[in-house]
Each structure stands twice: as structure tokens, then as C-alpha cells.
Enzyme design. Structure first.
Site, PDB file in Angstrom:
ATOM      1  CG  ASN A  23      -1.941   1.126   1.137  1.00 60.04           C
ATOM      2  OD1 ASN A  23      -2.542   1.341   0.085  1.00 60.04           O
ATOM      3  ND2 ASN A  23      -2.126   1.849   2.226  1.00 60.04           N
ATOM      4  CD  GLN A  46      14.969  -3.513   3.231  1.00 56.48           C
ATOM      5  OE1 GLN A  46      14.707  -2.755   4.164  1.00 56.48           O
ATOM      6  NE2 GLN A  46      14.029  -3.991   2.416  1.00 56.48           N
ATOM      7  CG  HIS A  71      11.962   7.302  -6.585  1.00 56.15           C
ATOM      8  ND1 HIS A  71      11.072   7.788  -7.524  1.00 56.15           N
ATOM      9  CD2 HIS A  71      13.144   7.129  -7.245  1.00 56.15           C
ATOM     10  CE1 HIS A  71      11.689   7.918  -8.696  1.00 56.15           C
ATOM     11  NE2 HIS A  71      12.936   7.525  -8.551  1.00 56.15           N
ATOM     12  CG  HIS A 137      23.073   8.405 -10.006  1.00 54.61           C
ATOM     13  ND1 HIS A 137      22.880   9.632 -10.607  1.00 54.61           N
ATOM     14  CD2 HIS A 137      21.924   7.718 -10.209  1.00 54.61           C
ATOM     15  CE1 HIS A 137      21.681   9.680 -11.132  1.00 54.61           C
ATOM     16  NE2 HIS A 137      21.061   8.535 -10.906  1.00 54.61           N
ATOM     17  CG  ASP A 239      10.124  14.439  -5.595  1.00 56.98           C
ATOM     18  OD1 ASP A 239      10.172  13.464  -4.827  1.00 56.98           O
ATOM     19  OD2 ASP A 239      11.030  14.697  -6.418  1.00 56.98           O
ATOM     20  NE  ARG A 253      -6.153  13.057 -20.916  1.00 56.49           N
ATOM     21  CZ  ARG A 253      -7.447  12.937 -21.172  1.00 56.49           C
ATOM     22  NH1 ARG A 253      -8.230  12.349 -20.286  1.00 56.49           N
ATOM     23  NH2 ARG A 253      -7.972  13.381 -22.298  1.00 56.49           N
ATOM     24  NE  ARG A 272      -6.251  10.584 -30.068  1.00 47.26           N
ATOM     25  CZ  ARG A 272      -7.552  10.651 -29.791  1.00 47.26           C
ATOM     26  NH1 ARG A 272      -8.172   9.631 -29.234  1.00 47.26           N
ATOM     27  NH2 ARG A 272      -8.233  11.748 -30.092  1.00 47.26           N
ATOM     28  NE  ARG A 371      16.910  26.949   8.293  1.00 48.18           N
ATOM     29  CZ  ARG A 371      16.508  26.018   7.445  1.00 48.18           C
ATOM     30  NH1 ARG A 371      16.918  24.782   7.600  1.00 48.18           N
ATOM     31  NH2 ARG A 371      15.719  26.306   6.440  1.00 48.18           N
ATOM     32  CE  LYS A 445     -12.529   8.524 -31.781  1.00 46.60           C
ATOM     33  NZ  LYS A 445     -13.630   9.335 -31.185  1.00 46.60           N
TER      34      LYS A 445
END
Length: 553
Positions: A23, A46, A71, A137, A239, A253, A272, A371, A445
Site C-alpha cells: 500500500n 534496503q 521511490h 550514479h 515529490d 492518462r 494521442r 540554522r 484517432k
């Protein structure tokens, strides 16, 4: 399956195959082949649980905590959805169950080669510490896939399923060739990119995994032709979900309308004609993600600071690899065993270390945590894109330090080249200055077998004229108010001297400097940059024009 964080899994019988159900918040219920679950349960895969998908962006967007692990599973699922849809829609393509499984495995393993904080390690750290190394990578993903198969003794079971390992690696990183030796850490069976070669029949077909009549399979995971692939579909959706940004592209679609047509003797995935606007939306979404998140000013400087910390820590990090040998951050890419142990956790390792050799690196990471970040002085653009080297960028940093603002009351506060950081960013639609839609083919089409091209002027006059731009950002390491005030004026004067564009806040940070440049006048400008005064006099860079009247403030 042990420790899956994507949700519950339950067995479901489908076509006499016991599939696993995951899920996922993006794709909902996903059914995966047991062999895919076997790969997921390896330590090499993993490892992706501990590599942030968006690197330093997590320090700007609190929700961007997702990892390469979920991902990659999402890309695997979408790869299966697309290839299965093509098989059902066009039986004449002769897509086999082995084809489907190979494409799914490629989607699952395409990101095995990412390092700590993803593109921070791949595109910033490695090029700095090993400037002449062609390592990417994608190549590392192929190496890690080889190592995963070998370390977990999966070659036999894959062959029992009729799978071609070379085909899987080609799907991840393009055509393969035998290594000639000399590159450390590459397994004997490892292959790398090569130029197109001529086969026995004289055709230019560089792949060995599948013949040319199945060329469309190479467009599903990593589409080199136009960039429309399931990897992008997943990270756009995932993302946007975690960043809180609207995603205007619906991959479902595209899958519904996807068909394979013959184009110049090759079979390509087409869609299409009415979907052309949606594809422009897809690339626009990509550009928005880069502008708002991936190239965020604060995110970029945090990633720069992480890179600096890694550079200072590199010689002092010891990672045990094959045969008991030890490797550093920069040499772990030469040994898949060591690289398997290298994740984002190196940040915490440095941050919590008491090793005096890591003092400088530790302080940089503490500044990120508390910060205390380098400050952005502003952003500018050159008149046209420039080919920039690291030497050029360093020379610009030296220029910024010695630039003398045209104001007698400004003291330079002993600014040095090392106090400035120049960050050059390229924003594009995925194919540099080219329009990627020009490499897409469509069908109508009335004839679903004939591939056509649709030019931009056939779609809308409101589409972009240019598909790439180069941005130049300048940061200052000194963060006290006085030094920052002076540094900002240095930056504005430097932009003037180099005839770069006016920084957006130039009139605020250097109000005494910007009026000195005539082209930076605050008169009303039209879309081409012509001032109302200039146009009223009938003198414009593009010839005489009628003056535009400013109606509203």
C-alpha cells in the site's frame, strides 16, 4: 517480507502466481512479483531506506522526508503498469512475461547507485573530490545491481525465470560494452556506456538484450529520446505530494493512451495528439519543482555546506569494504561492499563524533542544524548562457572580493575570495535548450498506426519561447550584518561590471548603485525590456515601435 514501511502486505492469487500487495500513498495498492520482493529484501536495496530522495531540500520543506526506497518501488510498479498496458493493447508487439519482469527489475534497481543525500554526493561531492573521474550514479547502479545479484546468489533464480541480466542493465543505463580493465572497483562482468555499434546485419543497433523490434522497451525506465519515463512520473507525483506542490500531470492518462508506432524504422512509444498539452504541463511541472524546491536558494546552500563538510571529513572516515580493506567517503565508490554501507547516516556520524580530525566538518554540520547558514546575496543572469568551468567560478569569487562599489562611504570589511560562493544553476525542460516535445511522436484517432510530429506553433502561442536558462547565485559565508551589507553591494557592482541582469532586490540592497547603470533604469519596461521613454522616442532594439502607455501602477 521483513520490515516493509509501505504498508500491509497480503498474498493475492493472480494468474497462478502468488503476488505481494503493497500500500503506497501515491499509487495505492501495488501488486509485485515475488522475485521483486526478494530483491527488495536484500541489504543493497534496503540501503535506499536511508538515502533522502531530495537531499538537503528536507531542511527547507519539512515534509520532504521520503527516501529512494519508496521511490524505487514506485518506479518498479509504474514500469509494470505501462508495459502491461502495451501488451494488452497491442498483442502483436509480442511482449513476453520475461520482458515485463526485466523492465520492472530495472525500475526497482535504477537508483541503487545513489550516494548520501542523493545528488549532493553524486553531483557536488564526487566532482569536487575526484574532478577527473567520469563516475556517475547510473554507472554505480549497474555495479550495485551486479553486486546485489552476486552477493545474494540470485543469478540462478533469475535465469530460471528466463531473465537477461544484460538487458536489465541496459534498461538502467543504456548500451553496454565489456570493460577493458584499469578501473578500480569494477566487477569483471561490469559493463559501461558505449557509442552505437554496427551489428552483423549492418544496422546501427547498440543493444544486445533485445532486438530492434523491441526498441520501445528501452524508453520505459530511462528514456534517452525525450525524457518521458516512469522514473519522472513517480518522482513528480511523490515529490509534489511530500512538498505540498500541485502536480498537473496525470501519468494514468498517458498510460491509457500509450501505443507503439513505427518511426524511422524503430518502434517508439507514442500518445494521442490531444495529449500534447498535457505533456507540456508535465515538463512545466518539472521546471516548477526545480524552481521551487530542487534549486531552492536555502536548499542549495545547505547542500553546499554538506558538501564542504564531506570534503573536510573525507580523509578521516573509514568504511570497511571487501577483504577487510578500508575506504573513505570518496573511495567507497570503488568498492560495492563499502558503498553498501554508505548512507545519509554519515551526517550523524560526523555530527556526533568526538574525533578532533572531524572538528571543522562537525562545526559546518552543527551550523546547518542550528540554522547558521551562509546568506544569499542575490541572483543574476548573463546575457546568454556561458560554458563555465570550476576555474571560472573561482575567478568570479576572487572578482567579487576585489570589486570596488562606486561609493566612497563603503568599506570592504576585508572580504576575501573564500568568503563568496558562486552557484551556477541551469533550469530546463530536461533536454538543455531543446524542446523535448519535438522528440515525441503522436497518433490520431483516425489512424492509430501512423506516428506524427506536432510543433509548438500548432499547440499554443502561450508556450515558452526558450527551454533553458542559466541562473547565477552568489552566497556569502560571513553572516554579520555589516559584512553582509558590504558584500551585497559588491555583488550588485559585480553584476554591473559584467553586464549581468539587475538583481531583483538590487534597488533595495544598493539604491545608490543601480541608478548608475542606464539599462537598469526603473522606467516602465515592456516584455522585451524596452523602456517606455525609449519606445516613445521611436528607438528600440527591434526597430521603431509605438509607445506603450502605463495605465495602472
Amino acid at each position: 517480507m521483513a520490515g516493509n514501511n509501505l504498508g500491509e502486505e497480503e498474498p493475492v492469487v493472480k494468474k497462478k502466481m502468488l503476488l505481494k500487495i503493497f500500500n503506497d500513498p501515491i499509487h495505492g495498492t501495488m501488486e509485485l512479483h515475488p522475485l521483486l520482493v526478494t530483491i527488495i529484501d536484500t541489504r543493497q536495496f534496503q540501503r535506499l531506506r536511508f538515502i533522502k530522495q531530495l537531499g538537503g531540500v528536507y531542511y527547507v520543506y519539512p515534509g520532504a522526508s521520503h527516501n529512494r526506497f519508496e521511490h524505487s518501488i514506485g518506479v518498479c510498479y509504474l514500469a509494470g503498469q505501462l508495459v502491461k498496458a502495451l501488451k494488452e493493447r497491442q498483442p502483436e508487439l509480442n511482449i513476453s512475461d520475461e520482458d515485463i519482469l526485466c523492465v520492472q527489475i530495472a525500475g526497482l534497481c535504477h537508483d541503487l547507485g545513489h550516494g548520501p543525500f542523493s545528488h549532493v554526493f553524486d553531483d557536488m561531492f564526487i566532482p569536487r573530490v575526484r574532478p577527473n573521474d567520469p563516475w556517475k550514479h547510473e554507472n554505480a547502479s549497474v555495479e550495485m545491481f551486479d553486486y546485489l545479484v552476486k552477493d545474494n546468489k540470485l543469478k540462478t533464480v533469475m535465469e530460471q525465470h528466463g531473465l537477461d541480466l544484460d538487458f536489465i542493465k541496459e534498461l538502467i543505463n543504456g548500451p553496454l560494452k565489456e570493460e577493458t580493465g584499469g578501473k578500480k572497483g569494477v566487477q569483471p562482468e561490469q559493463k559501461a556506456m558505449q557509442e552505437h555499434k554496427t551489428d552483423e546485419t549492418g544496422n546501427q543497433w547498440p543493444y544486445k538484450g533485445r532486438p530492434e523490434d523491441k526498441s520501445f522497451l528501452y524508453e520505459i525506465v530511462a528514456n534517452k529520446r525525450n525524457g518521458i519515463d516512469v522514473d519522472k512520473w513517480d518522482y513528480f507525483a511523490r515529490d509534489c505530494y511530500h512538498l505540498g506542490i500541485q502536480n498537473n500531470f496525470d501519468y494514468r492518462r498517458f498510460i491509457k493512451f500509450a501505443r507503439v508506432c513505427e518511426v524511422d524504422g524503430k518502434k517508439e512509444i507514442c500518445t494521442r495528439d490531444k495529449e500534447v498539452g498535457n505533456l507540456y504541463d508535465m515538463f512545466h511541472t518539472r521546471n516548477c519543482l526545480h524552481r521551487r524546491a530542487y534549486q531552492h536558494r536555502v536548499g542549495n546552500i545547505i547542500e553546499t555546506m554538506i558538501t564542504e563538510a564531506f570534503l573536510k571529513a573525507d580523509p578521516h572516515i573509514q568504511i570497511e569494504g571487501s577483504d577487510g580493506k578500508t575506504f573513505t567517503l570518496s573511495t567507497a565508490i570503488d568498492d560495492p561492499e563499502a558503498y553498501t554501507k554508505l548512507t545519509d547516516q554519515v551526517f550523524e556520524q560526523i555530527l556526533n563524533s568526538s574525533n578532533p580530525q572531524l572538528t571543522e566538518a562537525r562545526q559546518i554540520l552543527r551550523n546547518i542544524v542550528y540554522r547558521r547558514l551562509y546568506k544569499c546575496l542575490g541572483q543574476t543572469q548573463a546575457g546568454k548562457p556561458m560554458n563555465l568551468t570550476q576555474e571560472t567560478i573561482h575567478s568570479w569569487e576572487a572578482e567579487l572580493a576585489r570589486t570596488t562599489p562606486q561609493s566612497s562611504n563603503i568599506n570592504n570589511h576585508d572580504l576575501r575570495p573564500e568568503d563568496f560562493i558562486v552557484n551556477v544553476i541551469v533550469m530546463d525542460y530536461g533536454m538543455k535548450e531543446k524542446n523535448p516535445i519535438n522528440s515525441v511522436r503522436f497518433y490520431c484517432k483516425k489512424d492509430v498506426t501512423k506516428a506524427i510530429q506536432i510543433r509548438k506553433n500548432q499547440v499554443s502561442k502561450m508556450l515558452p519561447e526558450h527551454f533553458a536558462e542559466q541562473l547565477i547565485r552568489v552566497y556569502c559565508k560571513k553572516t554579520d550584518e555589516e559584512s553582509l551589507e558590504v558584500a551585497k553591494k559588491h555583488f550588485v557592482q559585480w553584476c554591473m561590471n559584467r553586464n549581468f541582469s539587475k538583481p531583483q532586490d538590487g534597488d533595495i540592497i544598493a539604491p545608490e548603485l543601480t541608478p548608475l547603470k542606464a539599462s537598469w533604469s526603473n522606467n516602465y519596461y515592456d516584455d522585451e525590456g524596452e523602456s517606455a521613454t525609449t519606445m516613445a522616442n521611436g528607438v528600440c532594439k527591434n526597430g521603431p515601435k509605438k509607445a506603450k502607455i502605463k495605465l495602472f501602477d
